[in-house]
Design an enzyme around this catalytic site. Sequence first.
Site, PDB file in Angstrom:
ATOM      1  N   ARG A 195      -2.001  -6.508  -8.496  1.00  0.00           N
ATOM      2  CA  ARG A 195      -0.771  -7.299  -8.167  1.00  0.00           C
ATOM      3  C   ARG A 195      -0.754  -8.454  -9.180  1.00  0.00           C
ATOM      4  NH1 ARG A 195      -2.881  -8.401  -2.324  1.00  0.00           N
ATOM      5  NH2 ARG A 195      -4.557  -8.535  -3.565  1.00  0.00           N
ATOM      6  N   SER A 227      -2.554  -7.705   3.160  1.00  0.00           N
ATOM      7  CA  SER A 227      -2.707  -7.567   4.469  1.00  0.00           C
ATOM      8  C   SER A 227      -3.239  -9.121   5.059  1.00  0.00           C
ATOM      9  CB  SER A 227      -3.842  -6.625   4.826  1.00  0.00           C
ATOM     10  OG  SER A 227      -3.563  -5.447   4.435  1.00  0.00           O
ATOM     11  N   HIS A 285       0.785  -1.146   0.141  1.00  0.00           N
ATOM     12  CA  HIS A 285       0.297   0.087   0.032  1.00  0.00           C
ATOM     13  C   HIS A 285       0.932   1.309  -0.080  1.00  0.00           C
ATOM     14  CE1 HIS A 285      -2.977  -2.798   2.290  1.00  0.00           C
ATOM     15  NE2 HIS A 285      -3.523  -2.538   1.223  1.00  0.00           N
ATOM     16  N   LYS A 324     -15.455  -8.298   5.731  1.00  0.00           N
ATOM     17  CA  LYS A 324     -14.395  -8.926   6.257  1.00  0.00           C
ATOM     18  C   LYS A 324     -14.157  -9.049   7.586  1.00  0.00           C
ATOM     19  CE  LYS A 324     -11.599  -8.039   1.939  1.00  0.00           C
ATOM     20  NZ  LYS A 324     -10.395  -7.450   1.439  1.00  0.00           N
TER      21      LYS A 324
END
Length: 165
Positions: free
Chosen positions: A95, A133, A21, A45
């Site tokens: 990504r 994360s 990030h 989440k």
Amino acid sequence: MVAKSRRALFPGTFDPITNGHLDIIRRSLSIVDELIVAVLQNSQKAALFSVAERIELIEGEVKQFSGKVLVRSFSGLLVDFAKNENCMTVIRGLRAISDYDYEAQMALMNKNLNPSIETVFLIAREENSYISSSIVKEAALLGGDISKFVPANIQKAIVRKVTAL
Ligand code: PNS
């Protein structure tokens, strides 16, 4: 003529912020003058850190960008928050190719909801291309060394949290 300053939004869950990030934030500042890091509230989440904790951790890390990065939380539609904050550009990191489906779906939905808002994708640096994360938290929970993936303060905060679980 004075150029208009450009502002963009970098939204996410940030539970917690990683080196990936931070790299996107740093590189965004070569494109825009000001960036708002927008932390989603009420995500589906299950989070390790509260929104307030995530904001505090991000603020600690973005101090290095001399006031060019603001940190906010938001709920509801991203495009509504972006418009209220005067941001017509949304930045997302990409990504692996596996990110593409979800990101394209989100960008196209956002485009439908507000055609004036553009999503700009920055390709993650190779060394960050497999970091998330979630995987960093999982490694920490199992006692792995996460020092390469998050700044030192974030590492300390994760280790404190997972040892208290
Ligand atoms: O870090 P994440 O979890 O990949 O970030 C996802 C985020 C926060 C960008 C996304 O869930 C979002 O924008 N949520 C807000 C709700 C919304 O606007 N939904 C409609 C567009 S898909």
